[in-house]
Design a protein around this motif. Structure first.
Motif, PDB file in Angstrom:
ATOM      1  N   VAL A  39      -3.197  -2.044  18.812  1.00 45.86           N
ATOM      2  CA  VAL A  39      -2.820  -1.490  20.109  1.00 45.86           C
ATOM      3  C   VAL A  39      -1.314  -1.624  20.247  1.00 45.86           C
ATOM      4  O   VAL A  39      -0.756  -2.717  20.097  1.00 45.86           O
TER       5      VAL A  39
ATOM      6  N   ARG B 248       1.973  -1.588  22.462  1.00 45.17           N
ATOM      7  CA  ARG B 248       2.337  -1.889  23.848  1.00 45.17           C
ATOM      8  C   ARG B 248       3.815  -1.542  24.048  1.00 45.17           C
ATOM      9  O   ARG B 248       4.675  -2.424  23.969  1.00 45.17           O
TER      10      ARG B 248
ATOM     11  N   THR C 149     -10.637   1.031  24.581  1.00 41.04           N
ATOM     12  CA  THR C 149      -9.820   1.675  25.599  1.00 41.04           C
ATOM     13  C   THR C 149      -8.553   0.858  25.835  1.00 41.04           C
ATOM     14  O   THR C 149      -8.613  -0.216  26.425  1.00 41.04           O
ATOM     15  N   PRO C 150      -7.404   1.329  25.353  1.00 42.01           N
ATOM     16  CA  PRO C 150      -6.161   0.609  25.598  1.00 42.01           C
ATOM     17  C   PRO C 150      -5.839   0.568  27.092  1.00 42.01           C
ATOM     18  O   PRO C 150      -6.309   1.407  27.866  1.00 42.01           O
TER      19      PRO C 150
ATOM     20  N   GLU D 193      -0.550   1.843  27.050  1.00 39.07           N
ATOM     21  CA  GLU D 193      -0.779   1.440  25.666  1.00 39.07           C
ATOM     22  C   GLU D 193      -1.489   2.550  24.902  1.00 39.07           C
ATOM     23  O   GLU D 193      -2.033   3.454  25.520  1.00 39.07           O
ATOM     24  N   TYR D 194      -1.439   2.472  23.581  1.00 32.07           N
ATOM     25  CA  TYR D 194      -2.241   3.416  22.805  1.00 32.07           C
ATOM     26  C   TYR D 194      -2.781   2.725  21.559  1.00 32.07           C
ATOM     27  O   TYR D 194      -2.208   1.768  21.054  1.00 32.07           O
ATOM     28  N   LEU D 195      -3.911   3.204  21.114  1.00 34.22           N
ATOM     29  CA  LEU D 195      -4.586   2.661  19.947  1.00 34.22           C
ATOM     30  C   LEU D 195      -4.158   3.446  18.717  1.00 34.22           C
ATOM     31  O   LEU D 195      -4.287   4.664  18.674  1.00 34.22           O
ATOM     32  N   TYR D 196      -3.603   2.753  17.737  1.00 35.44           N
ATOM     33  CA  TYR D 196      -3.269   3.385  16.472  1.00 35.44           C
ATOM     34  C   TYR D 196      -4.444   3.157  15.531  1.00 35.44           C
ATOM     35  O   TYR D 196      -4.878   2.023  15.339  1.00 35.44           O
TER      36      TYR D 196
END
Length: 138
Positions: A75, A77, A98-99, A103-106
């Motif tokens: 994740v 940040r 679910t980030p 945030e985003y999930l790589y």
């Protein structure tokens, strides 16, 4: 180099034609299929994380890790404090699918997003730390 070839294969004749037909960029940029990649200069590289064609390495410390040991899912940040020791963006473990906000999930197992390849820094072993310190000064 062991990199994921998806980005190189994306530059088709149709892509080149469409990219060069855009009236907003005509005379400013020119796209060509070179069958290669021109890397950016290393000046201020310490401030440009995440690294790689698709941001697959959140820090230089991760790049200095053997490819098979690099985290493939993490994740990112972006609002967290920049990690000056690892030289990169702050990441955390994947504790949910679910980030959080911002945030985003790589997910490095998706096509074109592999974290493998470019083992050169990792191949230096303990000397990789000295190279990272050098890159901080550019």
């Amino acid at each position: 180099m062991g990199t994921d070839p998806a980005r190189a294969h994306a530059v088709t004749a149709a892509f080149v034609s469409a990219a060069n037909a855009d009236p907003l960029t005509q005379g400013i940029t020119h796209v060509a299929a070179t069958h290669g990649y021109v890397p950016p200069p290393l000046l201020d590289v310490w401030a440009r994380a995440p690294f790689g064609h698709v941001g697959q390495w959140p820090s230089l410390r991760v790049m200095a890790t053997k490819p098979e040991a690099r985290p493939a899912r993490f994740v990112v940040r972006p609002d967290a404090q920049y990690d000056l020791d690892a030289v990169g963006v702050a990441v955390g473990p994947v504790d949910s699918t679910t980030p959080g906000p911002g945030e985003y999930l790589y997910h490095g197992h998706a096509p074109g997003l592999s974290v493998l390849g470019h083992p050169f820094l990792a191949d230096l072993g303990p000397d990789a730390a000295a190279v990272i310190e050098y890159l901080k000064g550019l």
